[in-house]
Design an enzyme around this catalytic site. Sequence first.
Site, PDB file in Angstrom:
ATOM      1  N   GLU A  88      -4.212   7.697  -7.875  1.00 53.81           N
ATOM      2  CA  GLU A  88      -2.857   8.210  -7.715  1.00 53.81           C
ATOM      3  C   GLU A  88      -2.634   9.603  -8.283  1.00 53.81           C
ATOM      4  OE1 GLU A  88       0.068   4.589  -7.903  1.00 53.81           O
ATOM      5  OE2 GLU A  88      -1.801   4.030  -8.863  1.00 53.81           O
ATOM      6  N   GLN A 127     -10.973  10.428  -3.505  1.00 58.01           N
ATOM      7  CA  GLN A 127      -9.692   9.928  -4.008  1.00 58.01           C
ATOM      8  C   GLN A 127      -8.772  11.081  -4.366  1.00 58.01           C
ATOM      9  OE1 GLN A 127      -8.665   6.731  -4.200  1.00 58.01           O
ATOM     10  NE2 GLN A 127      -9.564   5.838  -6.001  1.00 58.01           N
ATOM     11  N   LYS A 165     -18.738  11.178  -5.526  1.00 59.38           N
ATOM     12  CA  LYS A 165     -18.301  11.375  -4.144  1.00 59.38           C
ATOM     13  C   LYS A 165     -16.983  10.645  -3.860  1.00 59.38           C
ATOM     14  CE  LYS A 165     -20.290  11.334   0.484  1.00 59.38           C
ATOM     15  NZ  LYS A 165     -21.513  11.036   1.251  1.00 59.38           N
ATOM     16  N   GLY A 203      -8.562   5.484 -13.923  1.00 62.14           N
ATOM     17  CA  GLY A 203      -8.344   5.370 -12.481  1.00 62.14           C
ATOM     18  C   GLY A 203      -8.028   6.721 -11.854  1.00 62.14           C
TER      19      GLY A 203
HETATM   20 MO1  MOS Z   1       0.104   1.713  -6.202  1.00 59.43          MO
HETATM   21  S1  MOS Z   1       1.846   2.589  -5.580  1.00 59.43           S
HETATM   22  O1  MOS Z   1       0.535   1.098  -7.722  1.00 59.43           O
HETATM   23  O2  MOS Z   1      -0.261   0.547  -5.035  1.00 59.43           O
END
Ligand code: MOS
Length: 759
Positions: A726, A659, A654, A723
């Site tokens: 991003e 993210q 979730k 991760g």
């Molecule tokens: Mo992220 S831009 O590495 O906080």
Amino acid sequence: MSEAPKKEESKQKIVGQPLDRVDGRLKVTGGARYAAEFTVPNMLYGVLVQSTVANGRARRIDTSAAQRAPGVIAVITHANMPPVERPSNPPSGESIPLLDPQVRYSGQNLAVVVANTFEQAEHAAALVHIEYDAQAPSVDMEARLKDAFTPQTGNRPAESKRGDYAAAVKSAPPRVEQVYRTPTEHHNPMEPHATIAMWRGNKLTVYDATQGVANVADNLAELFGLEDDDVHVIDPFVGGGFGCKGQSWPHTPLAAMAARAVGRPVKIVLTRKQMFTSNGHRPETRQATTLGAGADGKLTAIAHHAYGHTSQADEFMEPTGSPVGMLYSCANVEIQHKLVRLNIGAPTYMRAPGESSGSFSIETAMDELAASLGVDPIELRLRNYAEIDESTGHPFSSKSLRACYSRAAEAFGWAKRNPKPRSMRDGRWLVGYGMATATYPANYRPAGAKAIMLADGSVQILCGTQDLGTGTYTILTQIAAETLGVAPQNVRVMIGDSRYPRAPTSGGSCSATSTGSAVQAAAQALRGRLIGYTAQDEASPLWNVKSSEIETKDGRLSAKSDPSKTVTYADVMKRYGRRSVEQEAFARPGIERGPAAGGAPTGTEPADKGKSQAYSMHGFGAQFCEVRVDPELGIIRLARWTGAFALGKVLNAKTLRSQLEGGIIWGIGMGLQEETLMDHRYGRFVNTNLAEYHVPVNADVPPIELILVEEEDKLVSPIGAKGAGEIGITGAAAAIGNAVYHATGKRIRALPITLDKLL
Ligand code: MOS
């Protein structure tokens, strides 16, 4: 998503489950306290006074009217500022002095007004009268390209090459030669920067809105010449960071300085307008990109010559070339980054720094190459698929990008696309399909954690990380619960405190891997210790059972071979008369990993820098979208989105989806809306509010379909995950631009893609 696990097994697995956020109730009931929401006795309010010119000198700062205003305790300027240590290698995001009459950009802090109430401080701040010797600001990067320099201090190299690019382009003319541009953007987390600072003697306690409590503590200790133990930074909840809270900015030490000067606690909260000044932004980039390729589409040469702006005193580089160097197989590659100094505040990391902006150029260029050759964009990418990371020569620890392309294409219905631009319509709307590749480094950095078993068999986890709103509390709860064999509701995770075992700044998408591995290690150590207690006790039902023969589940330790031999954690604690048993562990990358590849520096960089790196570690994904463009008005609407991502083991289905959705929505903002506009006459950003700095609202976001491609990568981290904070933004803007080209036949090479550029 994967084959159905056996029932018994599925009951045991907690990691991966879509557990609701353990802090969700606190958040929706207002119980989650953010930095600005703390109050401490005797607290005063500080308001920053910032420069209104971008270049020159504050000749005279007249504070007399402000000092006479009601409730004012102090007005601090460079003239009466208490001394601070000047760090040799400034750790803050901005290396200029805290208060300085030399003005290098608009919005630079020139004074702090401290008063009994916020309103009094704000009123008095307006009474500070500043006379400037002002010069014309230099804020036009394009006009200053000839003055560009190669940065020396970035955490990624400014230049890299392989093969012989010059020779390769000489032998065959390039097929794509274009300049791509991305604008200045500001992070704008919902929670603004905020600091409350209080001194007791020489001890400093700070509530600070930050992505890194340890980093802020280090910076303050250095600035004020304190012992590490004398600084305590607290931040239990963070209302988004996206990079601007990845380093500490002048308002934090200014709050501490003001508190010391007046001998009382001081709170400084930045206004939304001030969030566009002295706390970083994504710099503007100009990315000249050249692709050479054979008629078959096989890349023969890639050049990426990028410019970005930086401030007068810093060398921040947006590493747009990072994805360019590793994404495709190509023998001849040349990457250069140059910086142009402007009268602008220090730029900084912003969500997927480099990969988001750089993927716009390379993934648009690849679409242009595909169109010019008449090759399907996915097919072109497969023909140039990188089997190893050619930028380092290392194999990938895992790479499931082929599966991402095919799974996303299938779900999206890419096969229905007529490749001819302007060929698809829905009523009056032009329809376009676009795709692009997503990628971001899979970082893992040293982290510590402590696991504590309490007398009742419940568990506390202490870790000096922070939850930016991404789910850190929740995944750490799941990892501890599963490792120890206790229910998630019997685990309490405590983070956001610099006194807890040190963990990295939550940047570079490293928190889940780093702190997850540390918590797993601490929980394993604690489990081992408690098993050790009971296995050595003649009176225990588990006496003489080998520890490898003991399983822990539902708060019990039991013999695998004979479930009647069982004891609860609470019984073990009672038998030993212990109120608590704790184990601390430290997890850190081994030599399979080289220097950190992305995001903000964390203060806990891998210790094995310099040793040979055996693997290249990245997450991958594929972004597909459908746009509708009004042929007369140029209005662009997104109709739907499909993303497939391979990010190692799923820790929480979730929060992972949230993210990725959040990242894609950022990508939509980047593609269609976000841009901070500069008034070149005054050197001042003009749209410094959320009415004029456009970010997507719900109506701008289409249905997002997410596909999680199975993967597990124990080379990246012991917990097998990569991760996810991003990668969702990467490739997104290019996918939109490629879809707009498909819909309209117009190629827009400067973000954001707004309707005026289409007309
Ligand atoms: Mo992220 S831009 O590495 O906080």
